[in-house]
Scaffold this active site. Structure first.
Site, PDB file in Angstrom:
ATOM      1  N   ILE A  74       0.846  -1.203   0.000  1.00 15.95           N
ATOM      2  CA  ILE A  74       0.000   0.000   0.000  1.00 15.95           C
ATOM      3  C   ILE A  74       0.874   1.243   0.000  1.00 15.95           C
ATOM      4  O   ILE A  74       1.886   1.298   0.704  1.00 15.95           O
ATOM      5  CB  ILE A  74      -0.840   0.070   1.305  1.00 15.95           C
ATOM      6  N   CYS A  75       0.473   2.247  -0.785  1.00 13.20           N
ATOM      7  CA  CYS A  75       1.025   3.597  -0.592  1.00 13.20           C
ATOM      8  C   CYS A  75      -0.128   4.564  -0.858  1.00 13.20           C
ATOM      9  O   CYS A  75      -1.286   4.165  -0.781  1.00 13.20           O
ATOM     10  CB  CYS A  75       2.227   3.857  -1.495  1.00 13.20           C
ATOM     11  N   ARG A  76       0.198   5.816  -1.160  1.00 17.45           N
ATOM     12  CA  ARG A  76      -0.902   6.765  -1.304  1.00 17.45           C
ATOM     13  C   ARG A  76      -1.698   6.514  -2.586  1.00 17.45           C
ATOM     14  O   ARG A  76      -2.902   6.385  -2.562  1.00 17.45           O
ATOM     15  CB  ARG A  76      -0.366   8.199  -1.294  1.00 17.45           C
TER      16      ARG A  76
END
Ligand SMILES: Cc1cc2nc3c(=O)[nH]c(=O)nc-3n(C[C@H](O)[C@H](O)[C@H](O)COP(=O)(O)OP(=O)(O)OC[C@H]3O[C@@H](n4cnc5c(N)ncnc54)[C@H](O)[C@@H]3O)c2cc1C
Length: 564
Positions: free
Chosen positions: A525-527
């Site tokens: 996950i990231c932005r």
């Protein structure tokens, strides 16, 4: 050759003008039931709102112009009431006098458009309830609002100086294009607007998680949404107010009501003439716009078209296809071999400074027809280079074939330059392009217009990364099964984090691989997906089973909107 065209707006007028350009000698009669030909019905909501101030601006062309420039015998206020295909005769009724005459034809073109759905609900004919289809409809709404303004503002209740103007209320029924555009315009005119929609989303062609974003945006701009609720009837209340009653038992008082429940093909004439009607209720035509009778053509909202992506029959009420079909019918009548390629429903709507646009198949359409050979990606590129002022994110969803990469559909939302991205993708779909073609597309770039990797290229690169196996992806609805690795910085987690996710910022990941499981799938996950992609590449090359959560935290927002 004598050609009669029924309907003098989008499809009919473009057919008439094209035919004259191709055949100087043809006798062309264009009959229109209403008072105007070739008017801009797409501008009507903006005339109601006052953006297009003058009614005359909507009248793109006139009966006189068609006569003078094209020598077309235009007859307004003239309704075609019966076709006798065996005798090749049409009966015409003068709407003003009722007089009926007949005209023979060699070729007949039907472009009667669509009929606004108006269910027989109790009270539907009360004064103050309108639809938005024609110039007279828009005029009636403006007159009602303007003439009734003192009354609508409640001033009749006061004597002396009026200091408080109670807000006037509008109820718009139906969350499609016309309903939403009219609702926005009524908000701009100072109305307190409630939009009642039977479905659980606005803009039905959008996938629901994308529509949710639009709904949030509309509510932030003052539109009240009542989704999942159908209107059951209307009652006259005191002071000219109409109570709009819904199936859930709610009542919405309104000073003006707009009914915008969609349209259905106007097939009355065609049916009576024995022409074939298709499975979706539109006039059936071939790819040269020919009906089941070879001398009768039909175009526009009244016909069924083949969906360019799915190959299924569908009803697509849009001005672009109607205009192109009108041209094609004229070409064929003039002896040319033009063919309609089908329609992909490319659409855009502007709402409170933002736009929602789409083209091709949606995920729900693919699911409905049982197509399993597709993948989707979410991405949030800037509308132009981030360092140049004014860049705004565009939320994009792109659908493509898993087996060969063919582009199937795209949806985009944003406040800047959404249209050119969906237009480019629409063209790509029509050319049968793949996501690999999008990677290579050469598009306009300088900082105020785009990025060296335009969002369209970027979509191709992300999707191609998925299909090449460089970036296996997953989606939030299946995130529960994996080991969640969040590679954002701790400061970002302070704003929003994912329960149960382990945080290792991307910059530290190489040194902390030992903390990760080798026996489980790792979902990164990231932005918005970029850093997660780097992390996924690193993990894959170190022997981990890793996938990027497509769209990162931004697409999680969509998923959460759906849950709520
Ligand atoms: C308010 C509004 C906004 C819209 N906005 C957009 C938009 O932003 N983008 C977009 O792509 N599309 C938009 N549309 C849809 C677009 O206008 C239609 O898809 C397009 O006009 C269809 O063309 P047509 O020729 O089939 O029908 P129309 O343009 O509706 O023309 C049909 C004409 O035929 C006449 N007629 C019907 N029966 C008879 C008869 N028996 N005898 C004589 N005349 C007859 C009717 O009076 C009518 O004027 C909008 C439509 C409306 C109403």
């Amino acid at each position: 050759m004598k050609v009669i065209i029924v309907g003098g707006v989008a499809g009919g007028a473009s057919c008439a003008a094209r035919l004259r350009r191709l055949d100087e000698k043809a006798e062309i009669i264009m009959v229109e039931r209403g008072p105007y030909v070739s008017y801009a019905n797409c501008g009507l909501p903006y005339h109601i709102g006052g953006v297009i101030e003058k009614e005359s601006s909507l009248l793109v062309s006139s009966e006189a112009m068609f006569r003078a420039m094209f020598e077309i015998d235009v007859r307004t206020n003239c309704e075609a009431i019966k076709i006798s295909p065996d005798k090749k005769i049409v009966e015409l009724r003068n709407v003003a006098t009722g007089e009926v005459t007949t005209e023979s034809y060699d070729k007949l073109v039907l472009s009667p458009g669509a009929v606004t759905v108006r269910p027989p609900l109790p009270g539907i004919d009360l004064p103050g309830i309108f639809q938005v289809r024609t110039v007279p409809d828009a005029r009636a709404i403006r007159e009602w609002i303007e003439r009734g303004s003192l009354f609508l503002a409640g001033m009749h209740k006061y004597s002396g100086f009026q200091t408080v103007r109670p807000r006037t209320r509008a109820v718009v029924i139906g969350g499609g294009f016309i309903g939403l555009e009219t609702a926005e315009n009524l908000v701009h005119r100072g109305f307190d607007v409630t939009l009642v929609e039977m479905l659980d989303q606005v803009l039905a062609p959008l996938d629901q998680e994308m529509a949710r974003v639009v709904e949030g945006y509309l509510e932030r701009h003052g539109l009240r949404l009542a989704l999942n609720d159908g209107v059951s009837g209307f009652k006259q209340a005191a002071n000219g107010v109409i109570d709009v009653e819904t199936k859930s038992g709610k009542t919405y008082p309104a000073d003006v009501v707009i009914i915008s429940l969609g349209v259905r093909p106007d097939t009355a004439l065609a049916k009576a003439a024995g022409l074939a009607i298709g499975e979706r209720g539109g006039i059936r035509v071939d790819d040269q716009m020919r009906t089941s009778n070879p001398d009768i053509f039909a175009v526009g909202d009244a016909i069924e078209v083949k969906d360019f992506v799915t190959g299924q029959w569908s009803l697509i009420a849009l001005a672009g296809p109607a205009n192109r079909q009108g041209r094609i019918a004229a070409d064929v009548i003039a002896g040319r071999d033009s063919r309609f390629r089908g329609s992909q429903g490319t659409s855009i709507i502007g709402l409170f400074g933002a736009a929602a646009a789409w083209t091709g198949a949606s995920e729900k359409t693919l699911n409905r027809i049982g197509d399993k050979d597709f993948e989707k990606i979410y991405l949030y590129p800037n509308s132009h280079a981030g360092y140049y002022p004014g860049a705004r994110p565009i939320a994009m969803k792109v659908l493509f074939r898993k087996s060969d990469g063919r582009l199937l559909g795209a949806q985009a939302l944003g406040e800047d330059n959404v249209d050119k991205r969906i237009s480019a993708l629409a063209m790509a779909i029509q050319m049968g392009a793949t996501i690999y073609d999008l990677e290579e597309a050469e598009l306009c770039y300088s900082p105020q217009f785009g990025s060296a990797k335009d969002p369209v290229n970027f979509a191709g690169m992300v999707a191609a990364g998925v299909l090449r196996g460089d970036m296996p992806i997953s989606h939030w609805d299946s995130a529960g099964k994996g080991f969640l690795l969040d590679v954002r910085e701790p400061v970002e987690l302070a704003v929003e984090n994912v329960q149960g996710a382990v945080n290792i910022p991307l910059g530290q990941l190489r040194g902390r691989l030992g903390e990760l499981p080798r026996d489980r799938e790792i979902l990164v996950i990231c932005r918005s997906g970029g850093r997660a992609y780097y992390a996924t590449r690193m993990l894959l090359q170190n022997g981990f089973n890793a996938r990027t959560l497509s769209g990162g935290m931004l697409s999680r927002y969509h998923a959460q909107l759906l849950e709520n």
